[in-house]
Design a protein around this motif. Structure first.
Motif, short mmCIF file in Angstrom:
data_model
loop_
_atom_site.label_atom_id
_atom_site.label_comp_id
_atom_site.label_asym_id
_atom_site.label_seq_id
_atom_site.Cartn_x
_atom_site.Cartn_y
_atom_site.Cartn_z
N LEU A 163 1.02 -1.16 -0.01
CA LEU A 163 0.08 -0.22 0.09
C LEU A 163 0.82 1.20 0.04
CD1 LEU A 163 -2.62 -0.91 2.68
CD2 LEU A 163 -2.94 -0.75 -0.04
N ALA A 166 1.15 8.21 1.66
CA ALA A 166 1.22 9.45 1.35
C ALA A 166 2.16 10.41 1.86
CB ALA A 166 -0.13 10.21 0.88
N GLY A 167 2.38 11.53 1.32
CA GLY A 167 2.92 12.65 2.33
C GLY A 167 4.51 12.75 1.97
N ASP A 169 8.01 13.46 -0.25
CA ASP A 169 8.40 14.26 -1.70
C ASP A 169 9.03 13.27 -2.33
OD1 ASP A 169 6.73 16.13 -0.72
OD2 ASP A 169 8.26 17.51 -0.04
N GLN A 236 -6.39 3.24 5.38
CA GLN A 236 -6.73 2.84 4.01
C GLN A 236 -7.52 1.44 3.89
OE1 GLN A 236 -6.35 5.44 1.98
NE2 GLN A 236 -4.51 5.27 0.66
N LYS A 239 -10.92 2.00 5.55
CA LYS A 239 -11.85 2.99 4.86
C LYS A 239 -12.48 1.89 3.83
CE LYS A 239 -9.31 7.20 5.04
NZ LYS A 239 -8.35 8.08 4.34
N LEU A 240 -11.83 0.86 3.41
CA LEU A 240 -12.25 0.06 2.23
C LEU A 240 -13.26 -0.90 3.08
CD1 LEU A 240 -9.42 -0.43 -0.28
CD2 LEU A 240 -11.67 0.74 -0.69
N PRO A 273 -14.32 11.05 10.09
CA PRO A 273 -14.96 11.03 11.44
C PRO A 273 -15.97 9.80 11.60
CG PRO A 273 -15.00 13.34 10.57
CD PRO A 273 -14.54 12.36 9.41
N PHE B 160 -14.45 4.46 -0.45
CA PHE B 160 -13.58 4.49 -1.38
C PHE B 160 -13.21 6.16 -1.86
CE2 PHE B 160 -12.20 5.13 -5.89
CZ PHE B 160 -11.53 4.11 -5.95
N HIS B 162 -12.69 8.37 0.13
CA HIS B 162 -11.76 8.96 1.11
C HIS B 162 -10.37 8.33 0.89
CE1 HIS B 162 -14.63 11.95 1.90
NE2 HIS B 162 -15.58 10.79 2.02
N LEU B 163 -10.10 7.54 0.15
CA LEU B 163 -8.89 6.97 0.16
C LEU B 163 -7.91 7.91 -0.26
CD1 LEU B 163 -9.21 3.52 -1.78
CD2 LEU B 163 -8.93 3.92 0.52
N ARG B 164 -6.79 7.79 0.34
CA ARG B 164 -5.65 9.07 0.33
C ARG B 164 -5.02 8.48 -1.07
NH1 ARG B 164 -2.44 12.72 2.99
NH2 ARG B 164 -3.04 13.25 4.84
N VAL B 165 -4.74 9.72 -2.02
CA VAL B 165 -3.80 9.40 -3.08
C VAL B 165 -2.65 10.05 -2.82
CG1 VAL B 165 -5.55 8.80 -4.61
CG2 VAL B 165 -5.17 11.14 -4.37
N ALA B 166 -1.60 9.50 -3.16
CA ALA B 166 -0.08 10.11 -2.64
C ALA B 166 0.26 10.95 -3.91
CB ALA B 166 0.76 9.16 -2.54
N GLY B 167 1.53 11.78 -3.47
CA GLY B 167 2.24 12.51 -4.56
C GLY B 167 1.90 13.80 -4.70
N ASP B 169 2.31 17.55 -2.98
CA ASP B 169 2.92 18.67 -1.64
C ASP B 169 1.97 19.51 -1.16
OD1 ASP B 169 5.34 17.30 -2.81
OD2 ASP B 169 5.91 19.11 -3.78
N CYS B 176 -14.31 15.81 3.92
CA CYS B 176 -14.71 14.90 5.08
C CYS B 176 -13.80 15.39 6.27
CB CYS B 176 -14.09 13.39 4.87
SG CYS B 176 -12.34 13.48 4.53
N MET B 232 -4.81 5.41 -8.80
CA MET B 232 -3.94 5.05 -7.62
C MET B 232 -4.94 4.74 -6.61
SD MET B 232 -1.69 8.67 -7.28
CE MET B 232 -0.47 7.79 -6.33
N GLN B 236 -5.03 0.77 -4.83
CA GLN B 236 -4.95 0.37 -3.26
C GLN B 236 -6.11 -0.47 -3.12
OE1 GLN B 236 -2.26 1.77 -2.02
NE2 GLN B 236 -2.87 3.60 -0.83
N GLU B 270 1.05 1.62 -10.39
CA GLU B 270 1.02 1.55 -9.14
C GLU B 270 0.91 0.21 -8.67
OE1 GLU B 270 0.45 3.91 -6.56
OE2 GLU B 270 1.17 5.29 -8.32
#
Lengths: 300, 300
Positions: A163, A166-167, A169, A236, A239-240, A273, B160, B162-167, B169, B176, B232, B236, B270
């Motif tokens: 998986l 994120a976050g 650089d 993640q 959430k799924l 939340p 789905f 609210h899955l975080r997508v990376a990359g 800045d 949410c 992305m 996941q 991915e």
């Protein structure tokens, strides 16, 4: 008795386990599988020689359950592929081993075996649904839904270690060929690599945890960052799947007193939340026997 | 006949559907649910008045199936909570409505209804497992595992969007309360917001797609970036679930000729090698009737 086998990247462990679980009688000094290039026939020969030797000195073994680092066609014991042994494809491993030793053999993915063991006998006991994470040299995952191990459509479910988190650089490279995977931040190997990059000292994750406890700032930050990344990946999955119980086993789970608060803090940031606060993250109560107990539980 | 109802954020749609699916006879001009502050009693009154009116002029209605934007306790018709109607908690909506109109009433999450409809009658037909994504003002998801709708432990599976997508800045804020969610990049609302930020022009996602087709660089980049982010998030889900069929419905799926290649390209980057190329991503064949057909299919 069942002969339970956990085939790891570096060694093969064997144990005798009663069919209802219970005591794990680990059998022998750990032996190695050999190099990545091992052929199908070599693998069958090596494993069946090991099993035959054990069977000949323990005449109460009625079946063999094996956790193996690879992807299996659901319930069939057919190895579809293995990242560690890329030359193997669609091998009826369980069938060939069963023929070689004249006993029933069941096989399944090693991380899924650990999940089965934790669900039947460990911290996941009594929960219908369980996400289990193995935290060692790599990061694996196994999922139990409604009491049933979940394999996915091609035996590859719960590639949890890959998986993306994120976050960053400059995402760290992962053994899968991609980058930014949770395994590249939170496995024992990744923790060791990050500590070396920061301090110039080459040491293992267990030692890094001890250093963190003694006040080493780099060690503490790296372990907390590992927990943060684990929390992001667990979020993640929640959430799924909206799953309420997560268990974690493996060598690096030893850093629990630092890891767990970082995981919980990260989950609290990452979840929407209505999902916050519903999930409990527990350390395995079986530790390194989850995989063996789960392999034995394949028989039934 | 079954009275199928799709309660959306902006309007309530109703249709008559035969119990085996088939033709959707949509009933009337769309009516609104009212503001966020609607009380439990107002909601029951409003819906039962609407249903009673329909039932009085169609005497062949035997049951009512409803897709509703909220989380339901599995199979019970009890609304646990609803992000759009935060004042409602643990309301036996199906029970109260059934009492009010003297007909059996079943209710489920709206995105899960769309998944059920797509699985039974649309592009997901014939597949045991299905991940369905609704791409509209928000992004929702519904999961079918082994033919059975998956709700999760507290009715909140498949968040789905609210899955975080990376990359990124500077991750975009999401409704949410978090940031970096796929919904903040790839919903119709997010596409419209991003186009306004880049061009100063306020218009909807459908128009932005038309502009992209006519060569508008900003429009094309934003839609392709939306597809990239969707890929992305889908990756996941595949890494966890190893699922081979994904379907997408909703208004913004109209941008398919640009969206689909971007999704596939992103998936290919991915996914880990053994999972690459196993999953088909299909556009809904039911489009905006998936939710109504799924709501009708709740009855049985």
């Amino acid at each position: 008795m069942i002969l339970a086998v956990d085939v790891g990247g570096t060694n093969i462990r064997t144990a005798l386990i009663a069919s209802h679980g219970g005591t794990v009688q680990e059998l022998r000094s750990r032996v190695s599988l050999g190099d990545r290039g091992v052929s199908e026939n070599d693998l069958i020969e090596k494993l069946s020689a090991l099993f035959s030797e054990i069977i000949s000195s323990h005449n109460d073994i009625s079946a063999i359950g094996i956790g193996f680092p690879g992807f299996f066609s659901a319930g069939s014991g057919i190895l579809l592929s293995s990242p560690n042994l890329p030359q193997l494809h669609n091998v009826d491993l369980a069938g060939r081993l069963s023929e070689a030793v004249s006993l029933p053999v069941s096989m399944q993915n090693d991380a899924l075996c650990a999940a089965i063991g934790e669900h039947r006998f460990g911290a996941g006991k009594g929960h219908a649904n369980l996400l289990h994470i193995t935290l060692g040299t790599g990061i694996g995952g196994g999922l139990i839904l409604n009491g049933v191990p979940y394999t996915g459509e091609s035996g590859m479910a719960m590639e949890f270690g890959h998986l993306r988190v994120a976050g960053s650089d400059l995402p760290r490279s992962c053994g899968c060929g991609g980058s930014g995977c949770v395994e590249a931040y939170a496995s024992a190997t990744a923790v060791s690599a990050q500590y070396f990059e920061r301090s110039g000292i080459q040491t293992d994750a267990g030692d890094i945890y001890e250093r963190a406890c003694k006040g080493d700032k780099h060690a503490k930050e790296i372990i907390e960052s590992a927990g943060h990344c684990l929390g992001m990946a667990i979020a993640q999955a929640i959430k799924l799947l909206d799953i309420h119980t997560v268990t974690i086993s493996g060598g690096f789970a030893g850093a629990w007193p630092l890891l767990h608060p970082a995981i919980i803090k990260s989950l609290d940031t990452e979840l929407i939340p209505p999902l916050k606060g519903k999930t409990t993250v527990l350390r395995s109560t079986l530790d390194d026997t989850a995989g063996l107990l789960g392999a034995a539980a394949l028989i039934n």
